[in-house]
Design an enzyme around this catalytic site. Structure first.
Site, mmCIF file in Angstrom:
data_model
loop_
_atom_site.group_PDB
_atom_site.id
_atom_site.type_symbol
_atom_site.label_atom_id
_atom_site.label_comp_id
_atom_site.label_asym_id
_atom_site.label_seq_id
_atom_site.Cartn_x
_atom_site.Cartn_y
_atom_site.Cartn_z
ATOM 1 N N THR A 143 -78.675 -17.777 51.685
ATOM 2 C CA THR A 143 -79.272 -19.115 51.646
ATOM 3 C C THR A 143 -78.486 -20.092 52.508
ATOM 4 O OG1 THR A 143 -79.517 -21.008 50.151
ATOM 5 C CG2 THR A 143 -77.931 -19.374 49.495
ATOM 6 N N ASP A 144 -79.148 -21.173 52.920
ATOM 7 C CA ASP A 144 -78.434 -22.226 53.657
ATOM 8 C C ASP A 144 -77.496 -23.013 52.741
ATOM 9 O OD1 ASP A 144 -80.358 -23.602 52.176
ATOM 10 O OD2 ASP A 144 -81.112 -24.799 53.854
ATOM 11 N N GLU A 145 -77.652 -22.841 51.419
ATOM 12 C CA GLU A 145 -76.853 -23.648 50.484
ATOM 13 C C GLU A 145 -75.358 -23.308 50.559
ATOM 14 O OE1 GLU A 145 -78.665 -24.400 46.679
ATOM 15 O OE2 GLU A 145 -80.661 -23.976 47.455
ATOM 16 N N TYR A 168 -74.287 -21.579 42.000
ATOM 17 C CA TYR A 168 -75.214 -20.688 42.724
ATOM 18 C C TYR A 168 -74.748 -20.481 44.159
ATOM 19 C CZ TYR A 168 -79.280 -19.446 45.616
ATOM 20 O OH TYR A 168 -80.113 -18.863 46.547
ATOM 21 N N LYS A 172 -73.367 -17.100 46.131
ATOM 22 C CA LYS A 172 -74.000 -16.546 47.328
ATOM 23 C C LYS A 172 -72.991 -16.509 48.483
ATOM 24 C CE LYS A 172 -77.739 -15.413 47.898
ATOM 25 N NZ LYS A 172 -78.437 -14.107 47.667
HETATM 26 P P1 NAD Z 1 -86.246 -14.935 42.352
HETATM 27 O O1 NAD Z 1 -85.368 -15.528 41.295
HETATM 28 O O2 NAD Z 1 -87.676 -15.317 42.415
HETATM 29 O O3 NAD Z 1 -86.210 -13.337 42.235
HETATM 30 C C1 NAD Z 1 -85.031 -12.622 42.017
HETATM 31 C C2 NAD Z 1 -85.399 -11.190 41.675
HETATM 32 O O4 NAD Z 1 -84.176 -10.465 41.460
HETATM 33 C C3 NAD Z 1 -86.227 -11.061 40.384
HETATM 34 O O5 NAD Z 1 -87.284 -10.148 40.577
HETATM 35 C C4 NAD Z 1 -85.227 -10.528 39.369
HETATM 36 O O6 NAD Z 1 -85.828 -9.714 38.355
HETATM 37 C C5 NAD Z 1 -84.292 -9.710 40.258
HETATM 38 N N1 NAD Z 1 -82.960 -9.591 39.666
HETATM 39 C C6 NAD Z 1 -82.189 -10.580 39.156
HETATM 40 N N2 NAD Z 1 -81.046 -10.067 38.659
HETATM 41 C C7 NAD Z 1 -81.087 -8.728 38.876
HETATM 42 C C8 NAD Z 1 -80.201 -7.662 38.591
HETATM 43 N N3 NAD Z 1 -79.046 -7.861 37.970
HETATM 44 N N4 NAD Z 1 -80.560 -6.404 38.991
HETATM 45 C C9 NAD Z 1 -81.741 -6.188 39.621
HETATM 46 N N5 NAD Z 1 -82.623 -7.155 39.877
HETATM 47 C C10 NAD Z 1 -82.310 -8.415 39.521
HETATM 48 O O7 NAD Z 1 -85.494 -15.238 43.712
HETATM 49 P P2 NAD Z 1 -86.085 -15.592 45.154
HETATM 50 O O8 NAD Z 1 -86.326 -17.041 45.224
HETATM 51 O O9 NAD Z 1 -87.162 -14.628 45.488
HETATM 52 O O10 NAD Z 1 -84.806 -15.284 46.055
HETATM 53 C C11 NAD Z 1 -84.563 -13.975 46.563
HETATM 54 C C12 NAD Z 1 -83.304 -13.994 47.393
HETATM 55 O O11 NAD Z 1 -83.434 -14.928 48.467
HETATM 56 C C13 NAD Z 1 -82.055 -14.423 46.610
HETATM 57 O O12 NAD Z 1 -80.976 -13.654 47.033
HETATM 58 C C14 NAD Z 1 -81.871 -15.887 47.010
HETATM 59 O O13 NAD Z 1 -80.514 -16.262 46.934
HETATM 60 C C15 NAD Z 1 -82.371 -15.871 48.441
HETATM 61 N N6 NAD Z 1 -82.932 -17.140 48.936
HETATM 62 C C16 NAD Z 1 -83.871 -17.813 48.208
HETATM 63 C C17 NAD Z 1 -84.415 -19.001 48.719
HETATM 64 C C18 NAD Z 1 -85.489 -19.751 47.966
HETATM 65 O O14 NAD Z 1 -85.852 -20.860 48.373
HETATM 66 N N7 NAD Z 1 -86.054 -19.218 46.889
HETATM 67 C C19 NAD Z 1 -83.980 -19.480 49.953
HETATM 68 C C20 NAD Z 1 -83.015 -18.760 50.670
HETATM 69 C C21 NAD Z 1 -82.509 -17.592 50.156
HETATM 70 P P1 TYD Z 2 -85.064 -26.608 43.837
HETATM 71 O O1 TYD Z 2 -86.490 -26.208 44.010
HETATM 72 O O2 TYD Z 2 -84.397 -26.345 42.532
HETATM 73 O O3 TYD Z 2 -84.256 -25.951 45.039
HETATM 74 P P2 TYD Z 2 -82.703 -26.190 45.500
HETATM 75 O O4 TYD Z 2 -81.982 -26.948 44.456
HETATM 76 O O5 TYD Z 2 -82.215 -24.792 45.616
HETATM 77 O O6 TYD Z 2 -82.793 -26.912 46.797
HETATM 78 O O7 TYD Z 2 -84.950 -28.178 44.105
HETATM 79 C C1 TYD Z 2 -85.399 -28.755 45.321
HETATM 80 C C2 TYD Z 2 -85.047 -30.223 45.278
HETATM 81 O O8 TYD Z 2 -85.817 -30.857 44.237
HETATM 82 C C3 TYD Z 2 -83.585 -30.504 44.923
HETATM 83 O O9 TYD Z 2 -83.136 -31.644 45.650
HETATM 84 C C4 TYD Z 2 -83.623 -30.818 43.443
HETATM 85 C C5 TYD Z 2 -84.978 -31.472 43.271
HETATM 86 N N1 TYD Z 2 -85.594 -31.274 41.924
HETATM 87 C C6 TYD Z 2 -86.031 -32.380 41.189
HETATM 88 O O10 TYD Z 2 -85.926 -33.545 41.619
HETATM 89 N N2 TYD Z 2 -86.589 -32.162 39.961
HETATM 90 C C7 TYD Z 2 -86.723 -30.906 39.428
HETATM 91 O O11 TYD Z 2 -87.221 -30.774 38.279
HETATM 92 C C8 TYD Z 2 -86.289 -29.775 40.206
HETATM 93 C C9 TYD Z 2 -86.406 -28.383 39.681
HETATM 94 C C10 TYD Z 2 -85.735 -30.017 41.458
#
Ligand code: NAD
Ligand code: TYD
Length: 361
Positions: A143-145, A168, A172
Site C-alpha cells: 500500500t501507499d500508506e 496497519y 505493511k
Molecule cells: P480485504 O480485507 O478485503 O481482504 C483480505 C483477504 O485476506 C480476505 O479474504 C481474508 O479472509 C484474507 N485473510 C486475512 N487474514 C488471513 C490469514 N491469516 N490467512 C489467510 N487469509 C487471510 O483486503 P483488500 O482490501 O482486498 O486488500 C488486499 C491487499 O491489498 C492487502 O494486502 C492490502 O494491504 C493491499 N492494499 C489494499 C488497498 C485497498 O484500498 N483496499 C490498497 C493498497 C493495497
Molecule cells: P478508509 O476507507 O478506511 O481507507 P484508509 O484509511 O486506508 O485511507 O478511509 C478513507 C478516508 O475516509 C480516510 O481519510 C478516513 C475517512 N473515513 C471517514 O471519514 N469515516 C469513516 O467512517 C471511514 C471508514 C473513513
C-alpha cells in the site's frame, strides 16, 4: 545487472498461489487470471476471515483451472505443506488485515497476519524453491500508506522513504522490508507494488465508500472523521488488478511499482459526489443524502494526504487507469444497489458488533 523478467514467455503453464483471493482486491485478481490465463493453475488460499467471502467468486468457482485452499498464513507448517504438495512457482500475496480502524483497536492481529504471515510464506517459498529461482516469483501487494503522510504538495514515488503512522501501515511496511530482505539475503525473486486507495465492487463495508453507500441506502448517519479535509488518491479495483497482471508478467525482479490514478479527492468532496449519485439512483431529491453527513471524532494518527506518482509503471509497463473516477464510482454504486443480498449477508452478525464499537459516541 538486473534480471529481465517475462514470466509468460518463459513458461506456458504456471502454478500460481494467490493469497487473500476471497477478499476485495484478491477476488478481482483471481477472476482476471482465471479468465485471461486458462493454462495457469490458480490456487486461491484464504482463511475466510470476516473480510473473505467466497460469494465474491461465485461466477468463476467452477473454472477448471481454479482451486480453493482454506488455510491460514499464520500457520507456518500448513503453509509449508501446501507449498510441498502443490509446488507453486509463484505467489501473488494479498492476504492481510487491511482496515486502519481495526489496526488501532487490535494492532497485534496486524503484526501477526501481515508480518508473520508474510514471513511464513517467504520461508515456505525459500525452503521449497531451494535456490532454484529460475521462473519463480514472490509478488507482494502493498500500500501507499507505508510512505506516511504528505503535506499540501508532492507525491509518493518509489524513492520516498517509508514513514508509516498507523499499526496497519507499520505492519505493511515491515512486511515489505522482509520481502526485500529475503531478496537481498537469499536471492528470492520478488516484486512489490504499493497502491493507493481502491474502490469498486465487493469491498467490505467498513471502508469509506461502501460504508457510506450502505448508510445512504439505510438513511443512517454518514460519519465523517475530523473536518473531512483528508485527501486520498482513489483507484478502481479492476484497474489495480490489471496493473498487478502487468507487473507480474512484465515487471522487473527486485523492483517496486507505485500504482495510482492521479486522482486525489478530499473526503468531503468525494462524499458530496457520492451523495449526488445516490440521490439520482435512488430517486431521492438532490441534497437529501448529504443531510446525513455527520462530523465525528477524528481517527487517531489520521494521515492527512496520500497521492501516488505512477509515472514509473506508466512509462515502463504502459499501465494507466481505464476508467475515470466518475465512471468508476457510478459502476460501484450500481453494483452495490444490484447486490443487496451480498450487502445484507456481509453486514449481518459480527458486522453489527464492529459497527457499534467503532461508531458509538
Ligand atoms: P480485504 O480485507 O478485503 O481482504 C483480505 C483477504 O485476506 C480476505 O479474504 C481474508 O479472509 C484474507 N485473510 C486475512 N487474514 C488471513 C490469514 N491469516 N490467512 C489467510 N487469509 C487471510 O483486503 P483488500 O482490501 O482486498 O486488500 C488486499 C491487499 O491489498 C492487502 O494486502 C492490502 O494491504 C493491499 N492494499 C489494499 C488497498 C485497498 O484500498 N483496499 C490498497 C493498497 C493495497
Ligand atoms: P478508509 O476507507 O478506511 O481507507 P484508509 O484509511 O486506508 O485511507 O478511509 C478513507 C478516508 O475516509 C480516510 O481519510 C478516513 C475517512 N473515513 C471517514 O471519514 N469515516 C469513516 O467512517 C471511514 C471508514 C473513513
Amino acid at each position: 545487472m538486473k534480471m529481465k523478467k517475462n514470466i509468460k514467455d518463459k513458461m506456458g503453464n504456471r502454478r500460481i498461489l494467490i493469497t487473500g483471493g476471497a477478499g476485495f482486491i484478491g477476488s478481482h485478481v483471481v477472476r482476471l487470471f482465471l479468465n485471461k490465463y486458462p493454462d495457469y493453475k490458480i490456487y486461491n488460499l484464504d482463511a475466510l476471515t470476516y473480510a473473505g467471502n467466497l460469494e465474491n467468486l461465485k461466477d468463476v468457482e467452477n473454472a477448471p483451472n481454479y482451486n480453493f485452499l482454506k488455510a491460514d498464513i499464520n500457520n507456518a507448517q500448513e503453509i509449508e505443506n501446501l507449498f510441498e504438495k502443490y509446488r507453486f512457482d509463484s505467489v501473488i500475496h494479498l492476504a492481510a488485515e487491511s482496515h486502519v480502524d481495526r489496526s488501532i483497536t487490535d494492532p497485534l492481529a496486524f503484526m501477526k497476519t501481515n508480518v508473520i504471515g508474510t514471513m511464513n510464506l517467504l520461508n515456505a517459498a525459500k525452503k521449497i524453491w531451494d535456490g532454484n529461482w529460475e521462473d519463480k516469483l514472490f509478488y507482494h501487494i502493498s500500500t501507499d500508506e507505508v510512505y506516511g503522510t504528505l503535506g499540501k504538495t508532492g507525491l509518493f514515488t518509489e524513492e520516498t522513504s517509508y514513514d508509516p503512522n498507523s499499526p496497519y501501515s507499520a505492519s505493511k511496511a515491515s512486511s515489505d522490508h522482509f520481502v526485500r530482505a529475503y531478496g537481498e539475503t537469499y536471492g528470492l525473486p520478488y516484486i512489490i507494488s504499493n497502491c493507493s486507495n481502491n474502490y469498486g465492487p465487493n469491498q467490505f463495508p467498513e471502508k469509506l465508500i461502501p460504508l457510506f453507500i450502505n448508510n445512504i441506502v439505510e438513511k443512517k448517519a454518514l460519519p465523517v472523521y475530523g473536518d473531512g479535509k483528508y485527501t486520498r488518491d482513489w483507484l478502481y479495483v479492476i484497474d489495480h488488478a490489471i496493473a498487478i497482471d502487468l507487473a507480474f508478467h512484465k515487471g522487473e525482479i527486485k523492483e517496486t511499482y507505485n500504482i495510482g490514478g492521479f486522482n486525489e479527492w478530499q473526503n468531503i468532496d468525494l462524499i458530496q459526489l457520492l451523495c449526488e449519485i445516490m440521490d439520482k439512483k435512488l430517486g431521492r431529491s438532490q441534497g437529501e443524502s448529504a443531510k446525513l453527513i455527520t462530523f465525528v471524532k477524528d481517527r487517531p494518527g489520521h494521515d492527512k494526504r496520500y497521492a501516488i506518482d505512477a509515472t514509473k509503471i506508466n512509462k515502463s509497463l504502459g499501465w494507466k487507469p481505464s476508467v475515470t473516477f466518475e465512471e468508476g464510482l457510478e459502476l460501484t454504486v450500481d453494483w452495490y444497489l444490484d447486490n443487496e443480498e451480498w450487502l445484507k449477508n456481509v453486514t449481518s452478525g459480527a458486522y453489527k458488533d464492529y459497527y457499534k464499537t467503532q461508531y458509538s459516541d
